[in-house]
Design a protein around this motif. Structure first.
Motif, mmCIF file in Angstrom:
data_model
loop_
_atom_site.group_PDB
_atom_site.id
_atom_site.type_symbol
_atom_site.label_atom_id
_atom_site.label_comp_id
_atom_site.label_asym_id
_atom_site.label_seq_id
_atom_site.Cartn_x
_atom_site.Cartn_y
_atom_site.Cartn_z
ATOM 1 N N ALA A 187 56.409 52.834 33.632
ATOM 2 C CA ALA A 187 56.275 51.568 34.363
ATOM 3 C C ALA A 187 55.064 50.764 33.890
ATOM 4 O O ALA A 187 55.068 49.538 33.921
ATOM 5 C CB ALA A 187 56.167 51.845 35.855
ATOM 6 N N LEU A 188 54.018 51.474 33.423
ATOM 7 C CA LEU A 188 52.797 50.783 33.007
ATOM 8 C C LEU A 188 52.978 50.016 31.700
ATOM 9 O O LEU A 188 52.360 48.987 31.480
ATOM 10 C CB LEU A 188 51.641 51.789 32.843
ATOM 11 N N TRP A 189 53.837 50.563 30.794
ATOM 12 C CA TRP A 189 53.900 49.943 29.464
ATOM 13 C C TRP A 189 55.249 49.337 29.122
ATOM 14 O O TRP A 189 55.427 48.740 28.071
ATOM 15 C CB TRP A 189 53.459 50.937 28.379
ATOM 16 N N GLU A 190 56.185 49.464 30.043
ATOM 17 C CA GLU A 190 57.534 48.985 29.769
ATOM 18 C C GLU A 190 57.560 47.504 29.381
ATOM 19 O O GLU A 190 58.298 47.092 28.485
ATOM 20 C CB GLU A 190 58.392 49.199 31.023
ATOM 21 N N GLN A 191 56.710 46.730 30.072
ATOM 22 C CA GLN A 191 56.691 45.277 29.856
ATOM 23 C C GLN A 191 56.361 44.893 28.409
ATOM 24 O O GLN A 191 56.612 43.770 27.998
ATOM 25 C CB GLN A 191 55.665 44.644 30.800
ATOM 26 N N TYR A 192 55.764 45.800 27.624
ATOM 27 C CA TYR A 192 55.377 45.453 26.254
ATOM 28 C C TYR A 192 56.436 45.858 25.224
ATOM 29 O O TYR A 192 56.260 45.660 24.035
ATOM 30 C CB TYR A 192 54.041 46.112 25.889
ATOM 31 N N LYS A 193 57.556 46.468 25.688
ATOM 32 C CA LYS A 193 58.523 47.026 24.742
ATOM 33 C C LYS A 193 59.237 45.955 23.917
ATOM 34 O O LYS A 193 59.422 46.123 22.717
ATOM 35 C CB LYS A 193 59.586 47.857 25.509
ATOM 36 N N GLN A 194 59.627 44.876 24.581
ATOM 37 C CA GLN A 194 60.542 43.944 23.927
ATOM 38 C C GLN A 194 59.968 43.225 22.711
ATOM 39 O O GLN A 194 60.412 43.443 21.586
ATOM 40 C CB GLN A 194 61.093 42.926 24.943
ATOM 41 N N ASP A 195 58.970 42.373 22.922
ATOM 42 C CA ASP A 195 58.529 41.580 21.772
ATOM 43 C C ASP A 195 57.020 41.344 21.767
ATOM 44 O O ASP A 195 56.557 40.260 21.468
ATOM 45 C CB ASP A 195 59.285 40.241 21.728
ATOM 46 N N THR A 196 56.247 42.355 22.136
ATOM 47 C CA THR A 196 54.796 42.209 22.088
ATOM 48 C C THR A 196 54.290 42.791 20.759
ATOM 49 O O THR A 196 54.633 43.924 20.415
ATOM 50 C CB THR A 196 54.152 42.988 23.256
ATOM 51 N N SER A 197 53.491 41.991 20.035
ATOM 52 C CA SER A 197 52.944 42.535 18.789
ATOM 53 C C SER A 197 51.871 43.557 19.139
ATOM 54 O O SER A 197 51.142 43.414 20.112
ATOM 55 C CB SER A 197 52.379 41.414 17.920
ATOM 56 N N PHE A 198 51.791 44.610 18.359
ATOM 57 C CA PHE A 198 50.871 45.690 18.709
ATOM 58 C C PHE A 198 50.342 46.392 17.471
ATOM 59 O O PHE A 198 50.795 46.169 16.342
ATOM 60 C CB PHE A 198 51.582 46.702 19.619
ATOM 61 N N ARG A 199 49.358 47.237 17.729
ATOM 62 C CA ARG A 199 48.841 48.093 16.674
ATOM 63 C C ARG A 199 48.329 49.363 17.333
ATOM 64 O O ARG A 199 47.926 49.353 18.499
ATOM 65 C CB ARG A 199 47.752 47.332 15.923
ATOM 66 N N PHE A 200 48.357 50.454 16.574
ATOM 67 C CA PHE A 200 47.841 51.729 17.064
ATOM 68 C C PHE A 200 46.444 51.962 16.510
ATOM 69 O O PHE A 200 46.127 51.557 15.386
ATOM 70 C CB PHE A 200 48.733 52.877 16.594
ATOM 71 N N SER A 201 45.622 52.610 17.311
ATOM 72 C CA SER A 201 44.345 53.066 16.778
ATOM 73 C C SER A 201 44.227 54.539 17.151
ATOM 74 O O SER A 201 44.371 54.905 18.322
ATOM 75 C CB SER A 201 43.229 52.203 17.378
#
Lengths: 463, 123
Positions: free
Chosen positions: A90-104
């Motif tokens: 529930a905390l991160w679902e909102q970013y699944k569709q089309d949010t640009s991201f990067r891992f560190s």
């Protein structure tokens, strides 16, 4: 509803981490829930806050915060971590569709190879983030931190000496800590005016946070010296008054006082209200309840000993009186003022006096923040408690460890709104040790120069 | 420095000097005006500790008559700004502060007052 946040601490002054978090939360008046049990020696901590904005405030003000993340999960193994992260969808679902991201991917006490970093990132594949991977300016940064045990103090072997894998944490970056940049800004080496006892920047910034320095508060340093405490406190908006028994420290050389020159460098000279030369045990403050905070680094006698007014003889000689009336009739120039005799001021006596004085001079809820050096082997918590008095409560006590000795940053709050008479009546001598307890910081100077050998704490007062 | 805010909070502290020891009188004062940032909350917070009459008299003695003789009940913005100027923007750089009771002289040099007491002035 409170949300969990992952705090990544800078690797220094671990004993100061929790007091700083609590102080900044109090400063901005928001609630902060610490984990139970709470181990400040570890570089990661999961705290609870009501709003994301509060996490940002912490990151902007805490000197010891490297970054702060919205907490998605942790585990003793990656399997454990992934199970929690999946549960917290529930905390991160909102970013699944089309949010640009990067891992560190990083670790404490360990370095992770590029190949393994890649493996770690891929292990989060179940999150199914469809947005673009953007290394330069992603909308969100997902951070994964591995924690390894400390190897300091352990036996050295020729093999790689990394400690045991302890824990892995994962979350979304909220804010990089920006207050750490102030350490370089207030670097003593770059300061236009400083002395050999000036306090290093990082610690003086921590002190400013402990005293809740904020716009419009009035802060007093009764052992002003070269003004180390004035710069960070005035930077955060406080107005500062300083006094010292020896005005030469505040003045330095030149027409404009050294403290003012340094404050001008930091753009806060207008907040340095005044500098005054007097002995704080014979102070001219007209009334009490004046200051929001008293923050100071009392001289404890290693590089500069504490002094107070007064000689050993009770009445002055005719010659001294003559010298004094000559001075009153025709004051000498500032570089050679009349200098009355002084005598040493024993540290444990000074500390007790300071607490009583602070109770008089502080407004209710005001804070006294100061350093007390101590002998680490002999220190007991009762050392600090025996210097408290009615109405003054200890709220933090953090050790900066130098090996056989250390100094403790003590924060005491005035919890009473009663008024107390001014300490140091006409006889000026205040402190009476009401307990039998002899604190480890008593006669610190002598102990220091004897190398902290046991059983050698004889007083060298008159040496 | 020696701003009037500080001056208003200081009294003579020589041995035995406990009455009529406030406010200290300026003599040969060299005055400078320097802008300071206006913080109305700071001024409001100070007001309970300020001795109004001493402040007005001292300001007058330095040629500043902008404050009313009686402390008004209501503090409007204009008055706070006037107070701000009197308390924080007037600096005494050189001169003396003299105790009205025992005539002790506290010299001011480069804006820093020397308020140390001599050996016979402390008990």
């Amino acid at each position: 509803m409170p949300t969990k946040y992952l705090v990544v601490f800078a690797q220094s002054h671990s004993d100061f981490r929790i007091p700083e978090l609590k102080s900044v939360a109090e400063l901005y008046k928001f609630s902060l829930l610490l984990p139970e049990p709470c181990d400040p020696s570890r570089p990661f901590m999961v705290i609870e806050l009501d709003q994301e904005e509060h996490a940002r405030l912490l990151a902007k003000r805490c000197i010891l915060i490297k970054s702060i993340y919205e907490f998605y999960g942790q585990g003793a193994t990656y399997d454990e971590l992934h199970a929690v992260v999946q549960k917290n969808q529930a905390l991160w679902e909102q970013y699944k569709q089309d949010t640009s991201f990067r891992f560190s991917v990083a670790a404490y006490n360990h370095s992770i190879t590029k190949a393994r970093q890649r493996e770690v990132m891929e292990s989060f594949g179940y999150m199914e983030f469809l947005g673009k991977i953007d290394l330069k300016s992603p909308t969100i940064v997902l951070g994964c931190y591995e924690e390894y045990g400390d190897t300091r103090g352990k036996e050295f072997s020729n093999k790689v000496v990394d400690g045991q894998f302890r824990q892995v944490y994962f979350g979304r970056l909220i804010e990089e800590g920006s207050a750490r940049a102030l350490i370089s800004r207030f670097d003593v080496k770059k300061r236009v005016y400083f002395g050999n006892t000036s306090m290093e920047a990082e610690i003086s910034l921590l002190m400013a946070n402990q005293c809740l320095a904020r716009p419009g508060s009035l802060v007093y340093d009764p052992f002003m010296g070269t003004g180390s405490m004035a710069y960070p406190t005035s930077h955060f908006g406080s107005f500062v008054v300083g006094s010292d028994i020896d005005g030469r420290q505040m003045r330095g050389k030149g027409k404009k006082a050294g403290v003012l020159r340094a404050a001008t460098q930091y753009g806060t000279a207008h907040r340095v209200v005044d500098l005054l030369t007097f002995d704080v045990t014979r102070n001219p403050w007209r009334c009490g309840g004046l200051f929001d905070a008293i923050v100071t680094d009392p001289p404890y006698g290693v590089r500069a000993g504490a002094k107070r007014l007064g000689g050993r003889r009770r009445s002055p000689t005719a010659k001294q009186l003559a010298a004094y009336s000559e001075h009153q009739a025709a004051p000498r120039p500032a570089d050679q003022p009349y200098i009355p005799p002084t005598k040493p001021y024993e540290l444990s006596e000074l500390a007790r006096d300071l607490v009583v004085l602070a109770r008089y001079l502080l407004k209710p809820q005001g804070r006294l923040v100061f350093f007390l050096p101590t002998v680490n082997d002999e220190y007991e918590d009762v050392d600090i408690h025996t210097m408290l008095c009615e109405g003054m409560e200890l709220i933090a006590n953090s050790l900066q460890d130098f090996g056989s000795w250390g100094r403790r940053l003590v924060t005491i709050k005035k919890v009473t709104s009663d008024t107390y008479p001014a300490p140091f009546g006409d006889n000026g001598e205040q402190s009476q040790n009401t307990t039998e307890h002899e604190p480890a910081h008593k006669d610190f100077r002598e102990k220091y120069f004897q190398g902290f050998r046991k059983g050698t704490s004889t007083t060298l007062d008159d040496a | 420095m020696v701003r009037l805010i500080t001056h208003n909070l200081l009294s003579c502290h020589a041995k035995g000097c406990t009455t009529n020891n406030f406010p200290l009188q300026f003599k040969d004062a060299e005055i400078e005006h320097r802008d300071a940032e206006f913080n109305p909350e700071f001024i409001r917070g100070l007001l309970p500790k300020i001795e109004w009459k001493a402040l007005v008299d001292t300001a007058k003695g330095l040629g500043d008559t902008s404050l009313p003789d009686e402390q008004p009940e209501m503090m409007d913005d204009e008055l706070l700004k006037t107070l701000h100027h009197v308390l924080l923007e007037v600096h005494i750089e050189e001169g003396q502060m003299i105790c009205p009771n025992c005539n002790h002289v506290y010299p001011i040099s480069n804006g820093i007052p020397n308020m140390l007491l001599a050996e016979h002035e402390i008990a």
